[in-house]
Structure formats: C-alpha cells, structure tokens
Scaffold this motif. Sequence first.
Motif, short mmCIF file in Angstrom:
data_model
loop_
_atom_site.label_atom_id
_atom_site.label_comp_id
_atom_site.label_asym_id
_atom_site.label_seq_id
_atom_site.Cartn_x
_atom_site.Cartn_y
_atom_site.Cartn_z
N THR A 112 0.83 -1.21 0.00
CA THR A 112 0.00 0.00 0.00
C THR A 112 0.86 1.26 0.00
O THR A 112 0.62 2.19 -0.77
CB THR A 112 -0.94 0.00 1.22
N LEU A 113 1.89 1.28 0.84
CA LEU A 113 2.78 2.44 0.90
C LEU A 113 3.50 2.65 -0.43
O LEU A 113 3.56 3.78 -0.94
CB LEU A 113 3.80 2.27 2.03
N LEU A 114 4.05 1.57 -0.98
CA LEU A 114 4.79 1.69 -2.24
C LEU A 114 3.86 2.09 -3.38
O LEU A 114 4.24 2.87 -4.25
CB LEU A 114 5.53 0.40 -2.55
N GLN A 115 2.64 1.59 -3.38
CA GLN A 115 1.67 1.95 -4.42
C GLN A 115 1.37 3.45 -4.34
O GLN A 115 1.25 4.12 -5.37
CB GLN A 115 0.39 1.14 -4.29
N LYS A 116 1.25 3.99 -3.13
CA LYS A 116 0.99 5.42 -2.97
C LYS A 116 2.16 6.25 -3.48
O LYS A 116 1.95 7.27 -4.15
CB LYS A 116 0.69 5.75 -1.51
N VAL A 117 3.38 5.83 -3.16
CA VAL A 117 4.56 6.54 -3.66
C VAL A 117 4.58 6.48 -5.18
O VAL A 117 4.81 7.49 -5.86
CB VAL A 117 5.86 5.96 -3.07
N ARG A 118 4.32 5.30 -5.74
CA ARG A 118 4.32 5.13 -7.19
C ARG A 118 3.26 6.02 -7.84
O ARG A 118 3.52 6.67 -8.85
CB ARG A 118 4.08 3.68 -7.56
N ASN A 119 2.06 6.03 -7.28
CA ASN A 119 0.99 6.84 -7.85
C ASN A 119 1.35 8.32 -7.86
O ASN A 119 1.05 9.03 -8.82
CB ASN A 119 -0.32 6.62 -7.09
N SER A 120 2.00 8.78 -6.82
CA SER A 120 2.45 10.18 -6.77
C SER A 120 3.58 10.41 -7.77
O SER A 120 3.62 11.43 -8.46
CB SER A 120 2.94 10.53 -5.37
N TRP A 121 4.49 9.46 -7.86
CA TRP A 121 5.65 9.57 -8.74
C TRP A 121 5.23 9.72 -10.21
O TRP A 121 5.77 10.55 -10.93
CB TRP A 121 6.55 8.35 -8.56
N VAL A 122 4.27 8.94 -10.64
CA VAL A 122 3.87 8.99 -12.05
C VAL A 122 3.08 10.25 -12.38
O VAL A 122 2.89 10.57 -13.55
CB VAL A 122 3.09 7.72 -12.50
N GLN A 123 2.63 10.98 -11.36
CA GLN A 123 1.91 12.22 -11.60
C GLN A 123 2.83 13.44 -11.68
O GLN A 123 2.35 14.54 -11.94
CB GLN A 123 0.86 12.42 -10.52
N VAL A 124 4.14 13.23 -11.48
CA VAL A 124 5.08 14.35 -11.61
C VAL A 124 5.01 14.85 -13.05
O VAL A 124 5.14 14.07 -14.00
CB VAL A 124 6.52 13.90 -11.25
N PRO A 125 4.80 16.16 -13.24
CA PRO A 125 4.71 16.70 -14.60
C PRO A 125 6.01 16.48 -15.37
O PRO A 125 7.10 16.49 -14.80
CB PRO A 125 4.47 18.20 -14.39
N ILE A 126 5.90 16.28 -16.66
CA ILE A 126 7.05 16.02 -17.53
C ILE A 126 8.11 17.12 -17.38
O ILE A 126 9.30 16.83 -17.32
CB ILE A 126 6.62 15.85 -19.00
N GLU A 127 7.67 18.37 -17.28
CA GLU A 127 8.62 19.48 -17.16
C GLU A 127 9.47 19.37 -15.92
O GLU A 127 10.61 19.82 -15.88
CB GLU A 127 7.88 20.83 -17.12
N ALA A 128 8.94 18.79 -14.87
CA ALA A 128 9.65 18.67 -13.60
C ALA A 128 10.53 17.43 -13.53
O ALA A 128 11.27 17.25 -12.57
CB ALA A 128 8.64 18.65 -12.45
N ARG A 129 10.50 16.60 -14.54
CA ARG A 129 11.27 15.35 -14.51
C ARG A 129 12.72 15.53 -14.91
O ARG A 129 13.53 14.67 -14.66
CB ARG A 129 10.62 14.31 -15.44
N ARG A 130 13.04 16.64 -15.55
CA ARG A 130 14.42 16.87 -15.97
C ARG A 130 15.23 17.35 -14.77
O ARG A 130 14.74 18.15 -13.98
CB ARG A 130 14.47 17.92 -17.07
N PRO A 131 16.48 16.91 -14.69
CA PRO A 131 17.35 17.41 -13.62
C PRO A 131 17.55 18.91 -13.77
O PRO A 131 17.49 19.45 -14.88
CB PRO A 131 18.66 16.67 -13.83
N ALA A 132 17.78 19.59 -12.66
CA ALA A 132 18.01 21.03 -12.69
C ALA A 132 19.18 21.34 -13.61
O ALA A 132 20.22 20.69 -13.55
CB ALA A 132 18.28 21.55 -11.28
N GLY A 133 19.01 22.33 -14.45
CA GLY A 133 20.07 22.75 -15.37
C GLY A 133 20.16 21.94 -16.65
O GLY A 133 20.97 22.22 -17.51
N ALA A 134 19.33 20.91 -16.81
CA ALA A 134 19.37 20.10 -18.03
C ALA A 134 18.69 20.84 -19.18
O ALA A 134 17.72 21.56 -18.98
CB ALA A 134 18.69 18.75 -17.80
N ALA A 135 19.20 20.65 -20.36
CA ALA A 135 18.62 21.27 -21.55
C ALA A 135 17.31 20.60 -21.90
O ALA A 135 17.12 19.41 -21.67
CB ALA A 135 19.60 21.17 -22.72
N ALA A 136 16.41 21.36 -22.45
CA ALA A 136 15.09 20.83 -22.82
C ALA A 136 15.15 19.94 -24.01
O ALA A 136 16.00 19.95 -24.82
CB ALA A 136 14.13 21.97 -23.08
#
Length: 136
Positions: A112-136
């Motif tokens: 249950t805990l891991l499923q909740k983390v996973r569900n939140s993880w997959v909702q991270v917007p694409i724009e926020a998935r790039r490391p800081a300073g990475a080119a688009a």
Amino acid sequence: MAFGYGAGAYQQIRSHGGVESADPHGLITLLMDGALERLITARGHMQRAEIGPKGELIGRCIEIIGGLRDALNHEVDTPLVGQLDQLYDYMSRRLLHANLRNDVAALDEVSTLLQKVRNSWVQVPIEARRPAGAAA
C-alpha cells in the motif's frame, strides 16, 4: 545494497523491455512496478507456506527498495528527500519482519505504501522530470 541484487533487479527489468527507452523517471517507475509485482507473488507464496520462493522475492523487494533509497538525491533542498529515505528504510524493515514472521499484513502495508509513492511519482509533470540545469 548488494551489487548482485541491484544489478539483478536492473537486468530483470531490462529483460522485460522498456529500459532502453526509459528516462530516469521511467526507470524508477519500472523498479516500483517490479517490487509491487514481487510483493503480490510473495504474498501468494507466504499463504501457501512456500518459504524459499517467498524469501527470495521479499529479498529482491528489499534490494529494489534499497536501490530506490540509494537513488534519492540528498543534495536537493527539500524535506521530501529525507521523508522518502525514512519511508524506504521503514518499508525495508517491515519486509524483513514480514519474511521472518510470515506476516501477510506487513506485506500488504508495504504494498500500500509503495503503491501510494508510485501513484504520486507517475503524476510528476514532464517538465519537472528533468534534472536542474538540463537542456530541454
């Protein structure tokens, strides 16, 4: 984390496809999915008193969660990193308990805990998935 299991988890995901085309965010998702799948299977082995396969699968889940914990970037200034670190540590300890005591409820709790983390993880917007300073 033992290299053998971590590499094995990576190889298992690689053999099922998706690794070659997955970004780091996708790889984390694949690891979580692999752990969740193993927890479901381990639960069945536990209920049937199949000690060997149960222990092997729970051990692999502990290693995957250790890999997720190792992947946390502690240089990012957010309390979330520390909270996830503590949560992954808790999940590993609960899995060890579940394995030693044949505790289905502990397996379900971690699932249950891991499923909740996973569900939140997959909702991270694409724009926020790039490391800081990475080119688009």
